[in-house]
Write an enzyme that holds these catalytic residues in place. Structure first.
Site, mmCIF file in Angstrom:
data_model
loop_
_atom_site.group_PDB
_atom_site.id
_atom_site.type_symbol
_atom_site.label_atom_id
_atom_site.label_comp_id
_atom_site.label_asym_id
_atom_site.label_seq_id
_atom_site.Cartn_x
_atom_site.Cartn_y
_atom_site.Cartn_z
ATOM 1 N N ARG A 1 0.861 -1.178 0.000
ATOM 2 C CA ARG A 1 0.000 0.000 0.000
ATOM 3 C C ARG A 1 0.895 1.225 0.000
ATOM 4 N NH1 ARG A 1 2.579 1.927 3.703
ATOM 5 N NH2 ARG A 1 1.111 3.649 3.682
ATOM 6 N N ARG B 1 -7.813 -0.611 -6.540
ATOM 7 C CA ARG B 1 -8.137 0.463 -5.584
ATOM 8 C C ARG B 1 -8.352 1.734 -6.403
ATOM 9 N NH1 ARG B 1 -4.262 1.016 -0.461
ATOM 10 N NH2 ARG B 1 -6.087 2.096 0.402
ATOM 11 N N ASP C 1 -2.262 10.703 -2.184
ATOM 12 C CA ASP C 1 -2.640 9.612 -3.078
ATOM 13 C C ASP C 1 -3.088 10.125 -4.430
ATOM 14 O OD1 ASP C 1 -3.055 8.589 -0.169
ATOM 15 O OD2 ASP C 1 -2.844 6.817 -1.444
#
Ligand SMILES: CSC[C@H]1O[C@H](OP(=O)(O)O)[C@H](O)[C@@H]1O
Length: 350
Positions: free
Chosen positions: A50, A91, A237
């Site tokens: 991640r 994701r 992100d």
């Protein structure tokens, strides 16, 4: 174990992608060896790996595995396009996933033969991993200049070697500041519900021997009020073209607190995290993760069975709450939209 800035959570060995299983840290250091792109996509979905840059690097290697798998089929280009869609679906929020996957797909489609495509895509994944570490070290040097010579720096989530190819983004800036001789004390938000701070950032800083305190997320305001925090630095992100930043849930509230307490609020991210096709943060998709992550803490149930849960994994911090965005090409401020575009121009295909 080497010090944290030498930690590598992603390795390519004997035709397989090796991932340090971050769900098991800090108690266990378990490596998964994956030879199928579908398994890599699932590892991203399950957060074995991640962190926006790390997700992009894993996706780049997933495309290398996919290119090798489809290479024996006449319709390999169509099969590779389908594989790319499966990988991107893992994701939704971190732009690095789609950016890296699409970049690999374009590279493969432009190859004259399938063998050239397979070789080029694998080499590009190696280059991405190598370049990410170098970019983080450059980002660290730019950002370290903004940190105080002495004082407290608060950070959220994990933005270190585990979230990238190595060294880290926001944690890389902290590392560079310490290496430059700054007397910093770090406050690490535990970062509920997945506890990236308590489990991962604490693990990295302990290995570096960097002084820090772990704190509950809800203690951040008190630490600022007690004048223990002199800067806040976080990762990202997805950054919209106007400088709005999507980052781990809890980042927005930190930015509001920092403005109230007149504390500089920095974001550190590579330019590959900037989505210039996204005009502002309103359009950023926020991942909603499984309810069990909130109902549990450390694997133990903390809420009654059946309670309703909201679990947004990210939030969006408006650009006007951000003091500066630190990238591998320099620091974007004060007008973030123009500054980000200037930094990107001529340095990378966006
Ligand atoms: C260096 S970017 C790290 C970034 O990714 C984290 O999210 P997740 O752990 O869910 O992948 C968090 O938003 C960090 O700031």
């Amino acid at each position: 174990m080497s010090s944290a800035d030498q930690i590598r959570a992603i390795r390519w060995e004997e035709g397989q992608l090796c991932l340090l299983d971050q769900r098991q840290l800090p108690q266990r250091e378990i490596w998964l060896k994956l030879g199928d792109y579908r398994a890599v996509a699932e590892a991203i979905r399950q957060m074995v790996v991640r962190g926006a840059p790390a997700i992009g690097i894993a996706a780049a290697y997933a495309m290398a595995l996919a290119a090798s798998e489809v290479s024996t089929h006449a319709d390999w280009r169509a099969r590779l396009r389908r594989a790319a869609e499966e990988i991107k679906a893992a994701r939704p929020t971190a732009v690095n996933l789609a950016w890296a996957t699409d970049r690999q797909l374009a590279l493969a489609q432009s190859a004259s033969t399938v063998n050239q495509a397979v070789a080029a895509v694998l080499q590009a994944a190696h280059d991405l991993l190598r370049d990410d570490i170098a970019d983080n070290q450059r980002m660290g040097r730019y950002g370290a200049e903004l940190l105080p010579a002495e004082g407290g720096v608060l950070t959220h989530c994990n933005t270190g070697s585990l979230a990238t190819g190595g060294y880290g983004t926001a944690l890389g800036v902290i590392r560079a500041g310490i290496s430059a001789g700054k007397q910093l004390h770090i406050y690490v938000d535990e970062t509920r519900p997945w506890l990236q701070g308590a489990r991962l950032t604490a693990w990295e800083l302990q290995r570096d021997g960097i002084p820090f305190h772990l704190n509950a997320d809800s203690a951040a305001a008190h630490l600022m009020q007690q004048r223990l925090v002199h800067a806040v630095i976080v990762g990202a992100d997805r950054i919209a073209a106007n400088g709005d930043v999507a980052n781990k849930i809890g980042t927005y509230s930190l930015a509001v607190l920092a403005q109230y307490h007149r504390i500089p609020f920095y974001v550190a991210a590579p330019l590959s995290t900037v989505d210039f096709a996204m005009p502002d943060g309103d359009g950023i998709v926020i991942e909603e993760r499984p309810v069990a992550e909130v109902r549990q803490c450390g694997g133990h149930a903390v809420a009654p069975e059946g309670v309703e849960v909201r679990n947004p994994a990210f939030d969006v911090t408006p650009a006007d709450l951000i003091t500066a965005i630190i990238t591998e090409r320099g620091v974007a401020y004060p007008e973030l939209r123009a500054a980000l575009r200037a930094l990107a121009e001529g340095h990378m295909q966006v």
